[in-house]
Scaffold this motif. Structure first.
Motif, PDB file in Angstrom:
ATOM      1  N   ASP A 296      -5.761   7.341   2.802  1.00  0.00           N
ATOM      2  CA  ASP A 296      -7.082   6.745   2.565  1.00  0.00           C
ATOM      3  C   ASP A 296      -8.052   7.781   1.995  1.00  0.00           C
ATOM      4  OD1 ASP A 296      -6.208   4.320   3.441  1.00  0.00           O
ATOM      5  OD2 ASP A 296      -7.037   4.507   5.470  1.00  0.00           O
TER       6      ASP A 296
ATOM      7  N   ASP B 128      -7.334   8.383  -1.475  1.00  0.00           N
ATOM      8  CA  ASP B 128      -7.719   7.216  -2.259  1.00  0.00           C
ATOM      9  C   ASP B 128      -9.200   7.250  -2.626  1.00  0.00           C
ATOM     10  OD1 ASP B 128      -6.739   4.846  -3.452  1.00  0.00           O
ATOM     11  OD2 ASP B 128      -7.809   3.659  -1.949  1.00  0.00           O
ATOM     12  N   SER B 129     -10.041   7.728  -1.688  1.00  0.00           N
ATOM     13  CA  SER B 129     -11.482   7.715  -1.934  1.00  0.00           C
ATOM     14  C   SER B 129     -11.991   9.015  -2.524  1.00  0.00           C
ATOM     15  CB  SER B 129     -12.224   7.387  -0.629  1.00  0.00           C
ATOM     16  OG  SER B 129     -11.767   8.213   0.417  1.00  0.00           O
TER      17      SER B 129
ATOM     18  N   LYS C 124       0.850  -1.191   0.000  1.00  0.00           N
ATOM     19  CA  LYS C 124       0.000   0.000   0.000  1.00  0.00           C
ATOM     20  C   LYS C 124       0.883   1.237   0.000  1.00  0.00           C
ATOM     21  CE  LYS C 124      -4.029   0.494   1.729  1.00  0.00           C
ATOM     22  NZ  LYS C 124      -5.110   0.696   2.709  1.00  0.00           N
TER      23      LYS C 124
END
Ligand SMILES: [Zn+2]
Length: 133
Positions: free
Chosen positions: A112, A115-116, A76
């Motif tokens: 995160d 990422d979204s 990741k």
């Protein structure tokens, strides 16, 4: 007489597994014409060809296990990819008051969020900055 001849170096009984089976390690055989000639099997080495150049192919299994690199699959991002995200993560990292565990969590949150959402919004940046104080 009476003196024993020095032991010859070469194939001996205890190495019979490597001794040529045709000449018995003598390196020479008598051919059909009654002449002594170099052993055609070991070519004068006195050793079995199988022993000299034998490779155990049975040990190389065709269906050996393929090692799956789980680390490479589950890799990741360790750092935000956007400019804003990177700046924010740098702020988090360089914060003197923020404990290391919180820094790691916040940087993970930034990654995160990126990422979204595709980018770090002002609202999110403020939210993260608040936690640094
Ligand atoms: Zn031989």
């Amino acid at each position: 007489m009476g003196e024993e001849a020095p032991r010859r170096q070469g194939p001996s009984a205890d190495r019979s597994d490597e001794t040529c089976r045709i000449c018995g390690g003598d390196r020479r055989i008598g051919n059909s014409f009654g002449l002594t000639t170099t052993c055609p099997s070991c070519h004068g080495t006195g050793r079995r060809l199988e022993a000299a150049g034998f490779h155990d192919v049975t040990k190389t299994k065709a269906s050996h296990h393929r090692q799956t690199n789980k680390a490479a699959v589950a890799v990741k991002a360790q750092w935000p990819v956007t400019f804003e995200g990177g700046q924010l993560a740098t702020e988090v990292k360089s914060s003197a008051k923020c404990p290391g565990a919180t820094k790691e969590r916040l940087i993970r949150e930034i990654i995160d969020y990126e990422d979204s959402h595709g980018q770090c919004t002002q609202t999110f940046t403020k939210k993260v900055r608040k936690q640094l104080r």
